[in-house]
Design a protein around this motif. Sequence first.
Motif, PDB file in Angstrom:
ATOM      1  N   PHE A   1       0.822  -1.196   0.000  1.00  0.00           N
ATOM      2  CA  PHE A   1       0.000   0.000   0.000  1.00  0.00           C
ATOM      3  C   PHE A   1       0.864   1.258   0.000  1.00  0.00           C
ATOM      4  N   VAL A   2       1.934   1.238   0.793  1.00  0.00           N
ATOM      5  CA  VAL A   2       2.812   2.405   0.855  1.00  0.00           C
ATOM      6  C   VAL A   2       3.477   2.641  -0.503  1.00  0.00           C
ATOM      7  N   MET A   3       3.960   1.561  -1.118  1.00  0.00           N
ATOM      8  CA  MET A   3       4.582   1.688  -2.433  1.00  0.00           C
ATOM      9  C   MET A   3       3.559   2.152  -3.470  1.00  0.00           C
ATOM     10  N   ALA A   4       2.349   1.619  -3.398  1.00  0.00           N
ATOM     11  CA  ALA A   4       1.300   2.034  -4.339  1.00  0.00           C
ATOM     12  C   ALA A   4       0.987   3.516  -4.175  1.00  0.00           C
ATOM     13  N   SER A   5       0.957   3.993  -2.937  1.00  0.00           N
ATOM     14  CA  SER A   5       0.682   5.405  -2.700  1.00  0.00           C
ATOM     15  C   SER A   5       1.753   6.288  -3.323  1.00  0.00           C
ATOM     16  N   TYR A   6       2.989   5.810  -3.316  1.00  0.00           N
ATOM     17  CA  TYR A   6       4.069   6.551  -3.969  1.00  0.00           C
ATOM     18  C   TYR A   6       3.822   6.626  -5.478  1.00  0.00           C
ATOM     19  N   TRP A   7       3.446   5.496  -6.084  1.00  0.00           N
ATOM     20  CA  TRP A   7       3.252   5.456  -7.533  1.00  0.00           C
ATOM     21  C   TRP A   7       1.976   6.160  -7.970  1.00  0.00           C
ATOM     22  N   ALA A   8       1.086   6.459  -7.046  1.00  0.00           N
ATOM     23  CA  ALA A   8      -0.123   7.205  -7.386  1.00  0.00           C
ATOM     24  C   ALA A   8       0.214   8.590  -7.926  1.00  0.00           C
TER      25      ALA A   8
ATOM     26  N   PRO B   1      20.882   0.098 -17.834  1.00  0.00           N
ATOM     27  CA  PRO B   1      21.825   1.098 -17.315  1.00  0.00           C
ATOM     28  C   PRO B   1      21.087   2.391 -16.981  1.00  0.00           C
ATOM     29  N   GLY B   2      21.322   2.924 -15.796  1.00  0.00           N
ATOM     30  CA  GLY B   2      20.644   4.139 -15.362  1.00  0.00           C
ATOM     31  C   GLY B   2      19.260   3.914 -14.798  1.00  0.00           C
ATOM     32  N   GLY B   3      18.835   2.645 -14.698  1.00  0.00           N
ATOM     33  CA  GLY B   3      17.505   2.351 -14.169  1.00  0.00           C
ATOM     34  C   GLY B   3      17.456   2.449 -12.654  1.00  0.00           C
ATOM     35  N   THR B   4      16.246   2.327 -12.116  1.00  0.00           N
ATOM     36  CA  THR B   4      16.025   2.475 -10.680  1.00  0.00           C
ATOM     37  C   THR B   4      15.210   1.308 -10.148  1.00  0.00           C
ATOM     38  N   ILE B   5      15.557   0.858  -8.952  1.00  0.00           N
ATOM     39  CA  ILE B   5      14.825  -0.181  -8.235  1.00  0.00           C
ATOM     40  C   ILE B   5      14.178   0.457  -7.016  1.00  0.00           C
ATOM     41  N   PHE B   6      12.905   0.141  -6.790  1.00  0.00           N
ATOM     42  CA  PHE B   6      12.201   0.623  -5.602  1.00  0.00           C
ATOM     43  C   PHE B   6      11.760  -0.592  -4.788  1.00  0.00           C
ATOM     44  N   LEU B   7      12.198  -0.652  -3.542  1.00  0.00           N
ATOM     45  CA  LEU B   7      11.845  -1.760  -2.657  1.00  0.00           C
ATOM     46  C   LEU B   7      11.169  -1.214  -1.404  1.00  0.00           C
TER      47      LEU B   7
ATOM     48  N   GLY C   1      -0.937  -9.396  -6.599  1.00  0.00           N
ATOM     49  CA  GLY C   1      -0.831  -8.352  -7.608  1.00  0.00           C
ATOM     50  C   GLY C   1      -1.320  -6.970  -7.242  1.00  0.00           C
ATOM     51  N   VAL C   2      -1.509  -6.659  -5.958  1.00  0.00           N
ATOM     52  CA  VAL C   2      -2.076  -5.367  -5.578  1.00  0.00           C
ATOM     53  C   VAL C   2      -1.248  -4.197  -6.122  1.00  0.00           C
ATOM     54  N   LEU C   3       0.060  -4.217  -5.888  1.00  0.00           N
ATOM     55  CA  LEU C   3       0.895  -3.100  -6.330  1.00  0.00           C
ATOM     56  C   LEU C   3       0.922  -2.988  -7.844  1.00  0.00           C
ATOM     57  N   GLY C   4       1.222  -4.089  -8.523  1.00  0.00           N
ATOM     58  CA  GLY C   4       1.322  -4.045  -9.983  1.00  0.00           C
ATOM     59  C   GLY C   4       0.012  -3.679 -10.646  1.00  0.00           C
ATOM     60  N   VAL C   5      -1.097  -4.204 -10.130  1.00  0.00           N
ATOM     61  CA  VAL C   5      -2.396  -3.865 -10.694  1.00  0.00           C
ATOM     62  C   VAL C   5      -2.685  -2.379 -10.506  1.00  0.00           C
ATOM     63  N   TYR C   6      -2.352  -1.854  -9.334  1.00  0.00           N
ATOM     64  CA  TYR C   6      -2.601  -0.433  -9.113  1.00  0.00           C
ATOM     65  C   TYR C   6      -1.757   0.430 -10.040  1.00  0.00           C
ATOM     66  N   MET C   7      -0.501   0.060 -10.234  1.00  0.00           N
ATOM     67  CA  MET C   7       0.352   0.821 -11.142  1.00  0.00           C
ATOM     68  C   MET C   7      -0.217   0.792 -12.560  1.00  0.00           C
ATOM     69  N   ALA C   8      -0.698  -0.374 -12.993  1.00  0.00           N
ATOM     70  CA  ALA C   8      -1.322  -0.467 -14.314  1.00  0.00           C
ATOM     71  C   ALA C   8      -2.617   0.331 -14.365  1.00  0.00           C
ATOM     72  N   PHE C   9      -3.368   0.305 -13.275  1.00  0.00           N
ATOM     73  CA  PHE C   9      -4.607   1.076 -13.162  1.00  0.00           C
ATOM     74  C   PHE C   9      -4.347   2.571 -13.384  1.00  0.00           C
ATOM     75  N   LYS C  10      -3.154   3.014 -12.950  1.00  0.00           N
ATOM     76  CA  LYS C  10      -2.778   4.426 -13.118  1.00  0.00           C
ATOM     77  C   LYS C  10      -2.141   4.688 -14.482  1.00  0.00           C
ATOM     78  N   GLY C  11      -2.006   3.644 -15.311  1.00  0.00           N
ATOM     79  CA  GLY C  11      -1.533   3.832 -16.674  1.00  0.00           C
ATOM     80  C   GLY C  11      -0.102   3.439 -16.945  1.00  0.00           C
ATOM     81  N   HIS C  12       0.605   2.902 -15.934  1.00  0.00           N
ATOM     82  CA  HIS C  12       1.978   2.449 -16.138  1.00  0.00           C
ATOM     83  C   HIS C  12       1.980   1.070 -16.791  1.00  0.00           C
ATOM     84  N   ARG C  13       2.965   0.811 -17.644  1.00  0.00           N
ATOM     85  CA  ARG C  13       3.089  -0.501 -18.285  1.00  0.00           C
ATOM     86  C   ARG C  13       3.926  -1.401 -17.373  1.00  0.00           C
TER      87      ARG C  13
END
Length: 233
Positions: A68-75, A176-182, A93-105
């Motif tokens: 939920f905290v991570m999803a709130s960030y991606w909102a 290269p230059g990518g970011t990981i969020f945990l 799939g809560v986080l990934g579905v929410y990110m897709a719901f907001k339009g992220h691939r």
Amino acid sequence: MDNGELNRILSAIQTKYRTETVELKIGSDTLRILQLADFEDYVGELAQREYLSLEDLPLWAKVWEASFVMASYWAHQPVIPGRRILEIGTGIGVLGVYMAFKGHRVTLSDINDDALLFARANILLNGCERWAEVQRIDWNDPFLGEPYHVIVGSEVIYDRATYPALVRFLDQALVPGGTIFLAKNTQLQAPGFFAELVTKFAYKEKIIPFEGHDEISGVALYAVRRRGETTRS
């Protein structure tokens, strides 16, 4: 929504699990999420077995506070055309579905086949199939696909035995230059993971405290990049 595919998935899931569909509110948005009808009872039934390993526990089926905290960030993150995002350890799939719901691939990945069934069902329930897909990924296997601009994961560092494979996978799967969020709960101490992580990456930590929560006191968020790189994601 593909009702035929969803009905087939639900039939397969319900031969093994008792399920319910609930509404989860994240900010001003509401998701419909298929989950186990009673996670605690199911774990209690498993505990009656003579022998129980970590792999037997359906940790993938729990909706973690860190998600939920991570999803709130991606909102609040902008959708960037062409940016490819991988969620590791997606569970239901809560986080990934929410990110897709907001339009992220997003590609939602897990090693557990049942988790992927739930994740796919939740993609369909929320009409996100245009932006989300599921994929079985084992961190122990060499990563042979196209690397991702962003990798996200919630509560994925609970098993010490996975740390070397996970860090190696992150290095292979990130552009290269990518970011990981945990994200993880602050009670979980994982010094071995971070010792492994800093062999290739640098990270920044932010603590989100919880007040009046019986189980955890907060969630730690991490932004991770390869040493010496600037972000392109």
